[in-house]
Scaffold this motif. Structure first.
Motif, PDB file in Angstrom:
ATOM      1  N   GLN A  17     -25.046  46.313 -32.692  1.00 25.32           N
ATOM      2  CA  GLN A  17     -25.848  47.090 -31.736  1.00 25.32           C
ATOM      3  C   GLN A  17     -25.362  46.854 -30.312  1.00 25.32           C
ATOM      4  OE1 GLN A  17     -30.088  46.348 -31.868  1.00 25.32           O
ATOM      5  NE2 GLN A  17     -30.527  47.784 -30.209  1.00 25.32           N
TER       6      GLN A  17
ATOM      7  N   ALA B 156     -23.820  49.749 -27.973  1.00 19.30           N
ATOM      8  CA  ALA B 156     -24.430  50.012 -26.665  1.00 19.30           C
ATOM      9  C   ALA B 156     -23.374  49.915 -25.565  1.00 19.30           C
ATOM     10  CB  ALA B 156     -25.560  49.022 -26.397  1.00 19.30           C
TER      11      ALA B 156
ATOM     12  N   ALA C  27     -27.940  52.481 -21.638  1.00 17.76           N
ATOM     13  CA  ALA C  27     -27.081  51.722 -22.551  1.00 17.76           C
ATOM     14  C   ALA C  27     -27.008  50.258 -22.134  1.00 17.76           C
ATOM     15  CB  ALA C  27     -25.685  52.340 -22.594  1.00 17.76           C
TER      16      ALA C  27
ATOM     17  N   GLU D 170     -30.146  48.547 -23.205  1.00 19.61           N
ATOM     18  CA  GLU D 170     -30.138  48.275 -24.640  1.00 19.61           C
ATOM     19  C   GLU D 170     -29.261  47.068 -24.955  1.00 19.61           C
ATOM     20  OE1 GLU D 170     -28.799  50.277 -28.911  1.00 19.61           O
ATOM     21  OE2 GLU D 170     -28.993  51.546 -27.127  1.00 19.61           O
ATOM     22  N   PHE D 171     -28.091  47.004 -24.320  1.00 18.43           N
ATOM     23  CA  PHE D 171     -27.177  45.894 -24.565  1.00 18.43           C
ATOM     24  C   PHE D 171     -27.852  44.550 -24.270  1.00 18.43           C
ATOM     25  CE2 PHE D 171     -24.158  42.748 -23.103  1.00 18.43           C
ATOM     26  CZ  PHE D 171     -23.173  42.778 -24.085  1.00 18.43           C
TER      27      PHE D 171
END
Length: 232
Positions: free
Chosen positions: A114, A118, A137, A140-141
């Motif tokens: 994931q 991301a 992004a 999310e990372f």
């Protein structure tokens, strides 16, 4: 049968969080500009809610340094105060460092995938000049190790101070300077994969310190006043 006491409370909490999130995002993305007055009735009408959750959200935004309240007068979107942004950066960088250190060893293969996915979306968004997508992004990372660490104190601090940094990061991610984070992200994933908690935590700290040039410019170009509007 008595009416459950928790349902309404949960609904109210969700409503408060949603209102806060939408107002926070509108400030971070520039929908509401520095110095703009925020009137609770107008905001309540816009969001389709009562004035109570709006007032609660404005109080939280004030605590986060995103709005300035003038008792008996008005509530305004805060300007980019160089000192406040630098203080937030120090705290956010330290909290992510703690989260990554605690997360290594708990991250699964799916978590690492994931993070890499991301980062790929982050790099693509930067190359296209899509700042909102890059921020999403990037969020999310960094959220993956924060979630894996499951440190509630860290989460609470990050929720309060990250939005202040995101306003500045919009400037960075809209320029070539933001592309350096792609490499740092990949290094961090590699260290996590090898189980090197200290190295991963160190790189995480570096990613948040990459804002230093922008903060230096902000301090040079603008006076450290809460309601300074760049260019005004």
């Amino acid at each position: 049968m008595p009416v459950p006491a928790t349902s309404a409370s949960v609904a109210r909490n969700l409503l408060r969080d949603d209102v806060y999130g939408r107002l926070r995002d509108a400030i971070v993305d520039g929908t509401f500009e520095p110095g703009e007055k925020l009137r609770d009735l107008e905001l309540a009408t816009w969001l389709g809610v009562s004035r109570t959750p709006v007032r609660e959200a404005l109080l939280r935004l004030q605590q986060a340094g995103l709005v300035v309240a003038r008792p008996g007068r008005s509530t305004e979107v805060a300007g980019l105060d160089a000192r406040a942004v630098r203080d937030a950066q120090s705290v956010v960088a330290a909290m992510h460092q703690v989260a990554v250190r605690e997360a290594v060893g708990r991250l699964t293969a799916a978590d690492l995938t994931q993070m890499r996915d991301a980062n790929a979306r982050f790099a693509d968004a930067l190359s296209r000049g899509e700042v909102d997508a890059a921020l999403a992004a990037d969020d999310e990372f960094h959220h993956v190790p924060v979630r894996a660490a499951a440190n509630r104190a860290v989460m609470t601090v990050l929720e309060q101070f990250t939005p202040t940094l995101r306003r500045v990061e919009r400037l960075r991610f809209g320029s070539l300077a933001g592309r350096g984070s792609v490499s740092l992200h990949e290094q961090m994933v590699q260290h996590c994969e090898r189980g090197d908690a200290e190295a991963a935590a160190s790189v995480s700290h570096q990613t948040w310190c990459a804002l230093e040039p922008l903060l230096d410019a902000l301090e040079t170009d603008s006076p450290a006043t809460p309601n300074h509007r760049p260019g005004s």
